[in-house]
Design a protein around this motif. Sequence first.
Motif, PDB file in Angstrom:
ATOM      1  N   GLY A  16      19.783 -18.186  12.800  1.00 19.77           N
ATOM      2  CA  GLY A  16      19.664 -16.892  13.459  1.00 19.77           C
ATOM      3  C   GLY A  16      18.305 -16.272  13.254  1.00 19.77           C
ATOM      4  N   GLY A  17      17.800 -16.352  12.009  1.00 17.15           N
ATOM      5  CA  GLY A  17      16.486 -15.786  11.717  1.00 17.15           C
ATOM      6  C   GLY A  17      15.389 -16.475  12.492  1.00 17.15           C
ATOM      7  N   LEU A  18      15.496 -17.798  12.647  1.00 18.44           N
ATOM      8  CA  LEU A  18      14.509 -18.554  13.404  1.00 18.44           C
ATOM      9  C   LEU A  18      14.451 -18.054  14.851  1.00 18.44           C
ATOM     10  CD1 LEU A  18      12.532 -20.945  13.029  1.00 18.44           C
ATOM     11  CD2 LEU A  18      14.355 -22.436  13.912  1.00 18.44           C
ATOM     12  N   TYR A  19      15.650 -17.885  15.443  1.00 20.92           N
ATOM     13  CA  TYR A  19      15.674 -17.389  16.828  1.00 20.92           C
ATOM     14  C   TYR A  19      15.148 -15.957  16.903  1.00 20.92           C
ATOM     15  CZ  TYR A  19      17.371 -15.346  21.130  1.00 20.92           C
ATOM     16  OH  TYR A  19      17.444 -14.675  22.324  1.00 20.92           O
ATOM     17  N   TYR A  20      15.550 -15.142  15.938  1.00 22.04           N
ATOM     18  CA  TYR A  20      15.166 -13.722  15.986  1.00 22.04           C
ATOM     19  C   TYR A  20      13.652 -13.554  15.915  1.00 22.04           C
ATOM     20  CZ  TYR A  20      14.607  -8.838  14.685  1.00 22.04           C
ATOM     21  OH  TYR A  20      14.195  -7.525  14.643  1.00 22.04           O
ATOM     22  N   PHE A  21      12.997 -14.214  14.962  1.00 21.82           N
ATOM     23  CA  PHE A  21      11.565 -13.992  14.770  1.00 21.82           C
ATOM     24  C   PHE A  21      10.712 -14.709  15.816  1.00 21.82           C
ATOM     25  CE2 PHE A  21      13.149 -12.940  10.487  1.00 21.82           C
ATOM     26  CZ  PHE A  21      12.598 -11.680  10.379  1.00 21.82           C
ATOM     27  N   VAL A  22      11.256 -15.770  16.412  1.00 22.93           N
ATOM     28  CA  VAL A  22      10.507 -16.469  17.453  1.00 22.93           C
ATOM     29  C   VAL A  22      10.658 -15.786  18.807  1.00 22.93           C
ATOM     30  CG1 VAL A  22      10.342 -18.625  18.773  1.00 22.93           C
ATOM     31  CG2 VAL A  22      10.565 -18.698  16.280  1.00 22.93           C
ATOM     32  N   ARG A  23      11.867 -15.336  19.105  1.00 25.96           N
ATOM     33  CA  ARG A  23      12.119 -14.821  20.446  1.00 25.96           C
ATOM     34  C   ARG A  23      12.965 -13.551  20.481  1.00 25.96           C
ATOM     35  NH1 ARG A  23      11.494 -17.103  25.392  1.00 25.96           N
ATOM     36  NH2 ARG A  23      12.887 -16.448  27.082  1.00 25.96           N
ATOM     37  N   GLY A  24      14.011 -13.515  19.644  1.00 23.46           N
ATOM     38  CA  GLY A  24      14.995 -12.445  19.735  1.00 23.46           C
ATOM     39  C   GLY A  24      14.454 -11.045  19.524  1.00 23.46           C
ATOM     40  N   ARG A  25      13.548 -10.884  18.575  1.00 27.47           N
ATOM     41  CA  ARG A  25      13.052  -9.541  18.264  1.00 27.47           C
ATOM     42  C   ARG A  25      12.279  -8.926  19.423  1.00 27.47           C
ATOM     43  NH1 ARG A  25       7.638  -9.809  16.191  1.00 27.47           N
ATOM     44  NH2 ARG A  25       6.922 -11.984  16.024  1.00 27.47           N
ATOM     45  N   LYS A  26      11.777  -9.775  20.310  1.00 28.35           N
ATOM     46  CA  LYS A  26      11.040  -9.264  21.460  1.00 28.35           C
ATOM     47  C   LYS A  26      11.972  -8.755  22.546  1.00 28.35           C
ATOM     48  CE  LYS A  26       7.455 -12.732  20.595  1.00 28.35           C
ATOM     49  NZ  LYS A  26       6.793 -13.961  21.125  1.00 28.35           N
ATOM     50  N   LYS A  27      13.223  -9.221  22.526  1.00 27.99           N
ATOM     51  CA  LYS A  27      14.167  -8.854  23.578  1.00 27.99           C
ATOM     52  C   LYS A  27      15.242  -7.881  23.106  1.00 27.99           C
ATOM     53  CE  LYS A  27      13.907 -12.957  26.510  1.00 27.99           C
ATOM     54  NZ  LYS A  27      14.716 -13.948  27.256  1.00 27.99           N
ATOM     55  N   PHE A  28      15.578  -7.958  21.835  1.00 28.46           N
ATOM     56  CA  PHE A  28      16.703  -7.182  21.309  1.00 28.46           C
ATOM     57  C   PHE A  28      16.524  -5.697  21.582  1.00 28.46           C
ATOM     58  CE2 PHE A  28      18.856  -5.520  17.236  1.00 28.46           C
ATOM     59  CZ  PHE A  28      20.080  -5.386  17.876  1.00 28.46           C
ATOM     60  N   GLU A  29      17.483  -5.115  22.288  1.00 26.86           N
ATOM     61  CA  GLU A  29      17.474  -3.686  22.553  1.00 26.86           C
ATOM     62  C   GLU A  29      18.346  -3.006  21.508  1.00 26.86           C
ATOM     63  OE1 GLU A  29      18.684  -3.068  26.578  1.00 26.86           O
ATOM     64  OE2 GLU A  29      16.812  -3.849  27.416  1.00 26.86           O
ATOM     65  N   VAL A  30      17.717  -2.470  20.510  1.00 24.95           N
ATOM     66  CA  VAL A  30      18.455  -1.869  19.395  1.00 24.95           C
ATOM     67  C   VAL A  30      19.319  -0.731  19.919  1.00 24.95           C
ATOM     68  CG1 VAL A  30      18.266  -0.798  17.138  1.00 24.95           C
ATOM     69  CG2 VAL A  30      16.540  -2.442  17.887  1.00 24.95           C
ATOM     70  N   PRO A  31      20.634  -0.762  19.620  1.00 27.72           N
ATOM     71  CA  PRO A  31      21.502   0.316  20.083  1.00 27.72           C
ATOM     72  C   PRO A  31      20.994   1.684  19.615  1.00 27.72           C
ATOM     73  CG  PRO A  31      22.795  -1.481  19.169  1.00 27.72           C
ATOM     74  CD  PRO A  31      21.361  -1.774  18.852  1.00 27.72           C
ATOM     75  N   VAL A  32      21.065   2.657  20.493  1.00 35.06           N
ATOM     76  CA  VAL A  32      20.635   4.012  20.165  1.00 35.06           C
ATOM     77  C   VAL A  32      21.796   4.966  20.332  1.00 35.06           C
ATOM     78  CG1 VAL A  32      18.245   3.612  20.820  1.00 35.06           C
ATOM     79  CG2 VAL A  32      19.873   4.396  22.544  1.00 35.06           C
ATOM     80  N   VAL A  33      21.694   6.099  19.691  1.00 37.95           N
ATOM     81  CA  VAL A  33      22.721   7.126  19.774  1.00 37.95           C
ATOM     82  C   VAL A  33      22.054   8.454  20.092  1.00 37.95           C
ATOM     83  CG1 VAL A  33      24.519   8.382  18.534  1.00 37.95           C
ATOM     84  CG2 VAL A  33      24.218   5.937  18.138  1.00 37.95           C
ATOM     85  N   ASP A  34      22.595   9.147  21.079  1.00 36.22           N
ATOM     86  CA  ASP A  34      22.075  10.461  21.447  1.00 36.22           C
ATOM     87  C   ASP A  34      22.604  11.488  20.450  1.00 36.22           C
ATOM     88  OD1 ASP A  34      21.291  12.817  22.552  1.00 36.22           O
ATOM     89  OD2 ASP A  34      22.113  12.445  24.553  1.00 36.22           O
ATOM     90  N   ARG A  35      21.801  11.773  19.430  1.00 37.53           N
ATOM     91  CA  ARG A  35      22.253  12.680  18.370  1.00 37.53           C
ATOM     92  C   ARG A  35      22.503  14.100  18.890  1.00 37.53           C
ATOM     93  NH1 ARG A  35      21.654  11.150  13.061  1.00 37.53           N
ATOM     94  NH2 ARG A  35      21.525  13.338  12.480  1.00 37.53           N
ATOM     95  N   GLU A  36      21.739  14.507  19.883  1.00 37.72           N
ATOM     96  CA  GLU A  36      21.914  15.873  20.411  1.00 37.72           C
ATOM     97  C   GLU A  36      23.258  16.027  21.112  1.00 37.72           C
ATOM     98  OE1 GLU A  36      19.904  18.344  19.841  1.00 37.72           O
ATOM     99  OE2 GLU A  36      18.603  17.011  18.678  1.00 37.72           O
ATOM    100  N   ALA A  37      23.750  14.918  21.681  1.00 40.57           N
ATOM    101  CA  ALA A  37      24.992  14.992  22.449  1.00 40.57           C
ATOM    102  C   ALA A  37      26.191  14.495  21.655  1.00 40.57           C
ATOM    103  CB  ALA A  37      24.870  14.168  23.736  1.00 40.57           C
ATOM    104  N   ARG A  38      25.987  14.220  20.348  1.00 37.68           N
ATOM    105  CA  ARG A  38      27.038  13.595  19.585  1.00 37.68           C
ATOM    106  C   ARG A  38      27.980  14.593  18.918  1.00 37.68           C
ATOM    107  NH1 ARG A  38      24.904   9.443  15.333  1.00 37.68           N
ATOM    108  NH2 ARG A  38      24.720  11.344  14.131  1.00 37.68           N
ATOM    109  N   GLY A  39      28.177  15.724  19.483  1.00 39.56           N
ATOM    110  CA  GLY A  39      29.130  16.670  18.933  1.00 39.56           C
ATOM    111  C   GLY A  39      30.514  16.361  19.445  1.00 39.56           C
ATOM    112  N   PHE A  40      31.077  15.236  18.981  1.00 38.50           N
ATOM    113  CA  PHE A  40      32.339  14.746  19.500  1.00 38.50           C
ATOM    114  C   PHE A  40      33.466  15.709  19.173  1.00 38.50           C
ATOM    115  CE2 PHE A  40      29.915  11.459  20.666  1.00 38.50           C
ATOM    116  CZ  PHE A  40      29.739  10.387  19.838  1.00 38.50           C
TER     117      PHE A  40
END
Length: 511
Positions: A487-511
């Motif tokens: 997994g690390g081999l794929y991540y550092f060679v290619r994956g890290r360039k594509k991976f869209e890190v999940p984000v959270v809208d903190r301003e709208a997170r008043g669930f």
Amino acid sequence: MANGNLEKMERVSTSASDADRLAQMGHVQELRRDFSIWSLGALCLCLMATWEALSTVVATALTTGGAPCLFWNLLISVICTVAIACSLGEIASIYPTAGGQYHWVAALSPPSTRAVASWFTGWINVGGQIVLTASAAFAAGLQLQSLIILNDDSYVPQRYQGMLFYWAVLLYATLMNIWGSRLLPTANLLAGILHIAGFFAILIVLAVMAPKNTAHFVFLETTNASGWSSEGVSWLVGLLSSVYPLLGYDAACHLAEEMPHASRNVPLAMVGSVSVNGLLGLGYCIMLLFSTGPLDELLGTKTGFPFMQIYYNTTQSAAGATVMSLILIIIAMIATVAGITSTSRTFWAFSRDKAVPFHDFFSYVNPRSQIPVRSILIVFFLQLLLGFIYLGNSTAFNAILSMAILGLYASYFIPIVYFLIHGRPKLQAHEFGVFRLSKPLGVVLNLLACAWLIVAMIFSTFPTAMPVTPQNMNYSSVVMVGWTFLGGLYYFVRGRKKFEVPVVDREARGF
């Protein structure tokens, strides 16, 4: 009519609320929300299959500390697993997405470690789920083959036949996930009923018919036939016998996008399934240990599964032992169905965030069925390939399956640590979900969960018997390192360039 309209409006409102919450976490609603709290809880019950799994580990426990090893370790494991489930449930209530652990890490970790910590958590979790599901299918397949041995003295089992049984179980589970997807909630409910009814049926048979060991044997009489010079180490190595039957409850969080009120229902399904299965497991454990009979006879059973020998000794009938064993086999097949459901959703979510090769292909959701068919098929294919490893070398195959504890426990540990350090101290009251622990209780449960996870991961890598040979060596750490390296081999060679890190809208997170 008015009541019907009101219920319809409530369902629409709930659906909109869940979709809005998902949008605040960066995703759109693509899957059907068919599961209820009851069907999801039943799925987790059968995927864990605690009392059924205990049947297959009883011999290991008896050789690494005796009956008390299994009972007391299971009791401790149940308590600590409830703490883990509560800890994860609180996080799942804040971030109810199919990504589960890796999404939580992305939301909780600081920017400096966010991408790499999130990606590796997801990669480890996917690997752990794949092998856990494969172990359920493997158990069901080999137990089906063992029923032939039980009923036909002339039958000589072949390894390729065991592989074919394993493949047959996987094929059934895959077809059920694709063409029977709309039946899954109802099927899981029925399976949950069988899980509980089968428990009482077998418990009563053992209670009435089986010759009994003494209470001293069950609760106090330790033995050390493992070869470890230290009884304490031998006892701790027996943790594997109590940890494995309590894996898989995180399946609830991976189905968060397929049920209404996910912020409430996912934690309830996780904590509820662990609590119910823990109680069933403890009850069954006590009765099974009272009914074991001579250890040599169990270890030498021609079926390869000591619980079948216990059932046979109890009923003095191959037919009776077959019927009792079929209950466990059916639940193992159902657990395979549930495992593929959960694993495919995790893989699909990971693909959605462009974390795997060919992510555009695997993140596709069939618009008609609203299920990730391609992710289901890749999970099936990977597990199918494991069958060839079993055909070539059963030791290597078992080594891969043994990675389940390390992979899943590591994926539980990482988000809990981040929540302790970066989540609980910093989140505002309105940012927590419906399932919220008080701060003192939450910290205590988080610390207990982390301590147990560390101990269990360490001792799950120890060989169960000494001296160590190529056949009894515990290769789980080797497999885990190998999986992480790939997994690390794929991540550092290619994956890290594509991976869209999940984000959270903190301003709208008043669930």
